[in-house]
Design a protein around this motif. Structure first.
Motif, PDB file in Angstrom:
ATOM      1  N   ILE A 131      85.504 -32.515  33.331  1.00 41.90           N
ATOM      2  CA  ILE A 131      84.446 -32.203  32.636  1.00 41.90           C
ATOM      3  C   ILE A 131      84.047 -33.362  31.867  1.00 41.90           C
ATOM      4  N   ASN A 132      84.813 -34.184  31.429  1.00 42.96           N
ATOM      5  CA  ASN A 132      84.734 -35.629  30.847  1.00 42.96           C
ATOM      6  C   ASN A 132      83.650 -36.321  31.679  1.00 42.96           C
ATOM      7  N   LYS A 133      84.080 -36.425  32.732  1.00 45.82           N
ATOM      8  CA  LYS A 133      83.261 -37.209  34.098  1.00 45.82           C
ATOM      9  C   LYS A 133      81.870 -36.413  34.245  1.00 45.82           C
ATOM     10  N   ASN A 134      81.840 -35.139  34.099  1.00 50.48           N
ATOM     11  CA  ASN A 134      80.545 -34.359  34.332  1.00 50.48           C
ATOM     12  C   ASN A 134      79.542 -34.495  33.337  1.00 50.48           C
ATOM     13  N   MET A 135      80.101 -34.979  32.169  1.00 52.38           N
ATOM     14  CA  MET A 135      79.147 -34.951  30.917  1.00 52.38           C
ATOM     15  C   MET A 135      77.926 -36.045  31.154  1.00 52.38           C
ATOM     16  N   ALA A 136      78.318 -37.093  31.991  1.00 53.84           N
ATOM     17  CA  ALA A 136      76.798 -37.764  32.351  1.00 53.84           C
ATOM     18  C   ALA A 136      75.924 -36.971  33.036  1.00 53.84           C
ATOM     19  N   MET A 137      76.005 -36.082  33.821  1.00 53.41           N
ATOM     20  CA  MET A 137      74.989 -35.409  34.369  1.00 53.41           C
ATOM     21  C   MET A 137      75.447 -34.001  34.111  1.00 53.41           C
ATOM     22  N   PRO A 138      75.106 -33.345  33.235  1.00 53.04           N
ATOM     23  CA  PRO A 138      75.730 -31.938  32.856  1.00 53.04           C
ATOM     24  C   PRO A 138      74.735 -30.675  33.797  1.00 53.04           C
ATOM     25  N   THR A 139      75.441 -29.913  34.043  1.00 52.56           N
ATOM     26  CA  THR A 139      75.044 -28.656  34.923  1.00 52.56           C
ATOM     27  C   THR A 139      75.518 -27.311  34.203  1.00 52.56           C
ATOM     28  N   ALA A 140      74.754 -26.245  34.618  1.00 50.81           N
ATOM     29  CA  ALA A 140      75.104 -24.924  33.944  1.00 50.81           C
ATOM     30  C   ALA A 140      76.351 -24.497  34.502  1.00 50.81           C
ATOM     31  N   ASP A 141      76.980 -25.137  35.499  1.00 53.32           N
ATOM     32  CA  ASP A 141      78.378 -24.471  36.013  1.00 53.32           C
ATOM     33  C   ASP A 141      79.293 -25.406  35.805  1.00 53.32           C
ATOM     34  N   MET A 142      79.278 -26.646  35.035  1.00 50.74           N
ATOM     35  CA  MET A 142      80.119 -27.551  34.937  1.00 50.74           C
ATOM     36  C   MET A 142      81.300 -26.879  34.090  1.00 50.74           C
ATOM     37  N   PHE A 143      81.382 -26.082  33.404  1.00 47.23           N
ATOM     38  CA  PHE A 143      82.528 -25.325  32.871  1.00 47.23           C
ATOM     39  C   PHE A 143      83.319 -24.181  33.286  1.00 47.23           C
ATOM     40  N   ASP A 144      82.841 -24.088  34.788  1.00 45.11           N
ATOM     41  CA  ASP A 144      83.411 -22.815  35.426  1.00 45.11           C
ATOM     42  C   ASP A 144      84.991 -22.889  35.517  1.00 45.11           C
ATOM     43  N   GLU A 145      85.497 -24.034  35.984  1.00 42.96           N
ATOM     44  CA  GLU A 145      86.935 -23.948  36.002  1.00 42.96           C
ATOM     45  C   GLU A 145      87.805 -23.728  34.764  1.00 42.96           C
ATOM     46  N   ALA A 146      87.087 -24.465  33.736  1.00 42.73           N
ATOM     47  CA  ALA A 146      87.715 -24.129  32.418  1.00 42.73           C
ATOM     48  C   ALA A 146      87.509 -22.683  31.882  1.00 42.73           C
ATOM     49  N   GLN A 147      86.417 -22.211  32.339  1.00 47.06           N
ATOM     50  CA  GLN A 147      86.017 -20.711  31.779  1.00 47.06           C
ATOM     51  C   GLN A 147      87.076 -19.831  32.681  1.00 47.06           C
ATOM     52  N   MET A 148      87.277 -20.182  33.810  1.00 47.02           N
ATOM     53  CA  MET A 148      88.221 -19.370  34.316  1.00 47.02           C
ATOM     54  C   MET A 148      89.594 -19.307  33.826  1.00 47.02           C
ATOM     55  N   GLN A 149      90.041 -20.669  33.590  1.00 46.26           N
ATOM     56  CA  GLN A 149      91.495 -20.842  32.797  1.00 46.26           C
ATOM     57  C   GLN A 149      91.478 -19.950  31.733  1.00 46.26           C
ATOM     58  N   ILE A 150      90.249 -19.873  30.833  1.00 45.82           N
ATOM     59  CA  ILE A 150      90.312 -19.425  29.572  1.00 45.82           C
ATOM     60  C   ILE A 150      90.397 -17.682  29.751  1.00 45.82           C
ATOM     61  N   TYR A 151      89.358 -17.512  30.741  1.00 50.10           N
ATOM     62  CA  TYR A 151      89.553 -15.891  31.131  1.00 50.10           C
ATOM     63  C   TYR A 151      90.866 -15.454  31.616  1.00 50.10           C
ATOM     64  N   ALA A 152      91.608 -16.227  32.397  1.00 45.10           N
ATOM     65  CA  ALA A 152      92.890 -15.831  32.707  1.00 45.10           C
ATOM     66  C   ALA A 152      93.964 -15.752  31.488  1.00 45.10           C
ATOM     67  N   LEU A 153      93.642 -16.540  30.756  1.00 44.94           N
ATOM     68  CA  LEU A 153      94.672 -16.870  29.458  1.00 44.94           C
ATOM     69  C   LEU A 153      94.399 -15.518  28.636  1.00 44.94           C
ATOM     70  N   MET A 154      93.013 -15.089  28.329  1.00 42.80           N
ATOM     71  CA  MET A 154      92.852 -13.899  27.545  1.00 42.80           C
ATOM     72  C   MET A 154      93.081 -12.947  28.005  1.00 42.80           C
ATOM     73  N   HIS A 155      93.125 -12.728  29.377  1.00 41.41           N
ATOM     74  CA  HIS A 155      93.455 -11.413  30.165  1.00 41.41           C
ATOM     75  C   HIS A 155      95.024 -11.178  30.206  1.00 41.41           C
ATOM     76  N   ARG A 156      95.618 -12.321  30.182  1.00 39.22           N
ATOM     77  CA  ARG A 156      97.199 -12.273  30.324  1.00 39.22           C
ATOM     78  C   ARG A 156      97.705 -12.307  28.673  1.00 39.22           C
ATOM     79  N   ASP A 157      96.937 -12.796  27.967  1.00 39.19           N
ATOM     80  CA  ASP A 157      97.659 -13.031  26.363  1.00 39.19           C
ATOM     81  C   ASP A 157      97.036 -12.168  25.491  1.00 39.19           C
TER      82      ASP A 157
END
Length: 184
Positions: A131-157
Protein backbone atom coordinates in the motif's frame (compact mmCIF):
# COMPACT_ATOMS: atom_id res chain seq x y z
CA UNK A 1 -11.75 19.74 -7.98
CA UNK A 2 -13.08 21.74 -5.04
CA UNK A 3 -16.56 20.34 -5.58
CA UNK A 4 -15.13 16.80 -5.41
CA UNK A 5 -13.49 17.65 -2.05
CA UNK A 6 -16.75 19.00 -0.69
CA UNK A 7 -18.57 15.91 -1.94
CA UNK A 8 -15.90 13.65 -0.45
CA UNK A 9 -16.07 15.43 2.90
CA UNK A 10 -19.84 15.12 2.98
CA UNK A 11 -19.77 11.39 2.21
CA UNK A 12 -16.97 10.63 4.68
CA UNK A 13 -18.71 12.55 7.47
CA UNK A 14 -22.18 11.11 6.71
CA UNK A 15 -21.45 7.76 8.37
CA UNK A 16 -19.91 9.56 11.32
CA UNK A 17 -22.90 11.91 11.55
CA UNK A 18 -25.39 9.05 11.34
CA UNK A 19 -23.63 7.17 14.10
CA UNK A 20 -23.43 10.31 16.26
CA UNK A 21 -27.18 10.75 16.06
CA UNK A 22 -27.65 7.12 17.12
CA UNK A 23 -25.31 7.67 20.09
CA UNK A 24 -27.32 10.71 21.12
CA UNK A 25 -30.50 8.66 20.90
CA UNK A 26 -29.16 6.10 23.34
CA UNK A 27 -30.19 8.17 26.33
CA UNK A 28 -33.79 8.74 25.26
CA UNK A 29 -36.49 6.80 27.04
CA UNK A 30 -38.87 4.45 25.27
CA UNK A 31 -36.42 3.02 22.81
CA UNK A 32 -37.74 -0.17 21.31
CA UNK A 33 -34.71 -2.30 22.07
CA UNK A 34 -31.53 -2.52 24.07
CA UNK A 35 -29.32 -1.57 21.15
CA UNK A 36 -29.62 2.24 21.09
CA UNK A 37 -32.15 2.91 18.49
CA UNK A 38 -34.60 5.71 19.10
CA UNK A 39 -35.14 6.25 15.40
CA UNK A 40 -36.29 2.65 15.65
CA UNK A 41 -35.16 1.32 12.33
CA UNK A 42 -35.14 -1.98 14.21
CA UNK A 43 -38.92 -1.72 14.62
CA UNK A 44 -39.14 -2.60 10.95
CA UNK A 45 -36.96 -5.67 11.30
CA UNK A 46 -38.41 -9.11 11.07
CA UNK A 47 -37.24 -11.95 13.30
CA UNK A 48 -36.12 -13.71 10.11
CA UNK A 49 -33.84 -10.81 9.15
CA UNK A 50 -32.21 -10.61 12.57
CA UNK A 51 -31.86 -14.39 12.75
CA UNK A 52 -30.27 -14.42 9.27
CA UNK A 53 -27.51 -12.19 10.61
CA UNK A 54 -26.44 -15.04 12.89
CA UNK A 55 -26.21 -17.34 9.88
CA UNK A 56 -24.13 -15.06 7.68
CA UNK A 57 -21.68 -12.28 8.40
CA UNK A 58 -22.12 -11.15 4.81
CA UNK A 59 -25.89 -10.78 5.33
CA UNK A 60 -25.24 -8.69 8.43
CA UNK A 61 -22.94 -6.33 6.51
CA UNK A 62 -25.35 -6.06 3.58
CA UNK A 63 -28.28 -5.03 5.76
CA UNK A 64 -28.17 -1.26 6.56
CA UNK A 65 -29.62 -1.65 10.06
CA UNK A 66 -27.50 -4.71 10.76
CA UNK A 67 -24.37 -2.87 9.69
CA UNK A 68 -25.28 0.08 11.95
CA UNK A 69 -25.96 -2.17 14.94
CA UNK A 70 -22.66 -3.99 14.40
CA UNK A 71 -20.90 -0.64 14.16
CA UNK A 72 -22.48 0.51 17.42
CA UNK A 73 -21.44 -2.74 19.08
CA UNK A 74 -17.86 -2.35 17.86
CA UNK A 75 -17.83 1.27 18.97
CA UNK A 76 -18.91 0.15 22.44
CA UNK A 77 -15.85 -2.14 22.47
CA UNK A 78 -13.58 0.59 21.10
CA UNK A 79 -12.86 -1.53 18.03
CA UNK A 80 -14.84 0.18 15.29
CA UNK A 81 -11.78 1.02 13.18
CA UNK A 82 -12.06 -2.29 11.34
CA UNK A 83 -15.59 -1.79 10.07
CA UNK A 84 -14.93 1.89 9.36
CA UNK A 85 -11.91 0.90 7.25
CA UNK A 86 -13.91 -1.81 5.47
CA UNK A 87 -16.74 0.64 4.71
CA UNK A 88 -14.30 3.30 3.48
CA UNK A 89 -12.78 0.73 1.10
CA UNK A 90 -16.24 -0.21 -0.17
CA UNK A 91 -16.97 3.45 -0.83
CA UNK A 92 -13.63 3.92 -2.59
CA UNK A 93 -14.45 1.04 -4.96
CA UNK A 94 -17.57 2.90 -6.08
CA UNK A 95 -15.62 5.99 -7.11
CA UNK A 96 -14.48 6.48 -10.70
CA UNK A 97 -13.14 10.04 -10.65
CA UNK A 98 -9.35 9.84 -10.50
CA UNK A 99 -8.81 12.93 -8.33
CA UNK A 100 -11.45 11.80 -5.85
CA UNK A 101 -9.91 8.33 -5.73
CA UNK A 102 -6.56 9.89 -4.87
CA UNK A 103 -8.10 12.03 -2.12
CA UNK A 104 -10.09 9.16 -0.67
CA UNK A 105 -7.08 6.82 -0.81
CA UNK A 106 -4.97 9.38 1.04
CA UNK A 107 -7.68 9.82 3.65
CA UNK A 108 -8.02 6.05 4.14
CA UNK A 109 -4.26 5.71 4.35
CA UNK A 110 -3.92 8.45 6.97
CA UNK A 111 -6.91 7.24 8.97
CA UNK A 112 -6.30 3.48 8.98
CA UNK A 113 -3.00 2.37 7.42
CA UNK A 114 -0.38 4.84 8.63
CA UNK A 115 1.47 3.63 11.69
CA UNK A 116 0.83 7.07 13.17
CA UNK A 117 -2.94 6.71 12.88
CA UNK A 118 -4.95 6.41 16.10
CA UNK A 119 -7.32 4.07 14.20
CA UNK A 120 -4.64 1.93 12.61
CA UNK A 121 -5.95 -1.45 11.46
CA UNK A 122 -3.99 -4.62 11.96
CA UNK A 123 -2.68 -5.86 8.60
CA UNK A 124 0.38 -7.79 7.49
CA UNK A 125 3.59 -5.82 7.08
CA UNK A 126 3.90 -6.94 3.44
CA UNK A 127 0.40 -5.67 2.65
CA UNK A 128 1.17 -2.38 4.40
CA UNK A 129 4.37 -2.03 2.38
CA UNK A 130 2.52 -2.70 -0.90
CA UNK A 131 0.00 0.00 0.00
CA UNK A 132 2.84 2.40 0.85
CA UNK A 133 4.31 1.84 -2.62
CA UNK A 134 0.94 2.18 -4.34
CA UNK A 135 0.20 5.54 -2.71
CA UNK A 136 2.21 7.19 -5.52
CA UNK A 137 -0.49 6.12 -8.02
CA UNK A 138 -3.65 5.33 -6.02
CA UNK A 139 -6.38 3.15 -7.49
CA UNK A 140 -9.87 2.26 -6.30
CA UNK A 141 -8.80 -1.30 -5.53
CA UNK A 142 -5.44 -0.62 -3.89
CA UNK A 143 -6.70 -1.62 -0.43
CA UNK A 144 -8.34 -4.88 -1.52
CA UNK A 145 -5.86 -7.22 0.16
CA UNK A 146 -5.93 -5.21 3.40
CA UNK A 147 -9.71 -5.08 3.24
CA UNK A 148 -9.86 -8.89 2.86
CA UNK A 149 -7.61 -9.30 5.90
CA UNK A 150 -9.82 -6.98 7.96
CA UNK A 151 -12.98 -8.75 6.76
CA UNK A 152 -11.46 -12.08 7.85
CA UNK A 153 -10.47 -10.59 11.21
CA UNK A 154 -13.99 -9.23 11.82
CA UNK A 155 -15.57 -12.51 10.71
CA UNK A 156 -13.30 -14.56 12.96
CA UNK A 157 -13.22 -12.24 15.99
CA UNK A 158 -15.80 -9.43 16.12
CA UNK A 159 -18.73 -11.28 14.57
CA UNK A 160 -18.87 -14.10 17.18
CA UNK A 161 -18.57 -11.53 19.99
CA UNK A 162 -21.41 -9.54 18.43
CA UNK A 163 -23.67 -12.61 18.20
CA UNK A 164 -23.00 -13.38 21.87
CA UNK A 165 -23.48 -9.78 22.99
CA UNK A 166 -26.41 -8.57 25.08
CA UNK A 167 -27.06 -6.04 22.31
CA UNK A 168 -27.73 -8.67 19.64
CA UNK A 169 -29.54 -11.06 21.98
CA UNK A 170 -31.82 -8.27 23.21
CA UNK A 171 -32.58 -7.13 19.68
CA UNK A 172 -33.39 -10.69 18.60
CA UNK A 173 -35.61 -11.19 21.64
CA UNK A 174 -37.44 -7.90 21.03
CA UNK A 175 -38.08 -8.44 17.32
CA UNK A 176 -39.17 -12.00 18.02
CA UNK A 177 -41.56 -10.79 20.73
CA UNK A 178 -42.84 -8.03 18.43
CA UNK A 179 -43.32 -10.52 15.62
CA UNK A 180 -45.25 -12.87 17.88
CA UNK A 181 -47.42 -10.00 19.14
CA UNK A 182 -48.23 -9.06 15.54
CA UNK A 183 -49.13 -12.66 14.69
CA UNK A 184 -51.70 -12.81 17.53
Amino acid sequence: MASHRVQLSRRMSQASSDSRSHRLCRRRPNTCCFCWCCCCSCRNLSPEEVTAWSQSFEQLLKHPTGKNILMEFLRSEHSDENILFWLACEELKQEDHKATIAEMAKSIYLDYISILSPKEVSIDASVRETINKNMAMPTADMFDEAQMQIYALMHRDSYPRFLNSPMYKSLLQNVTASGNALDS
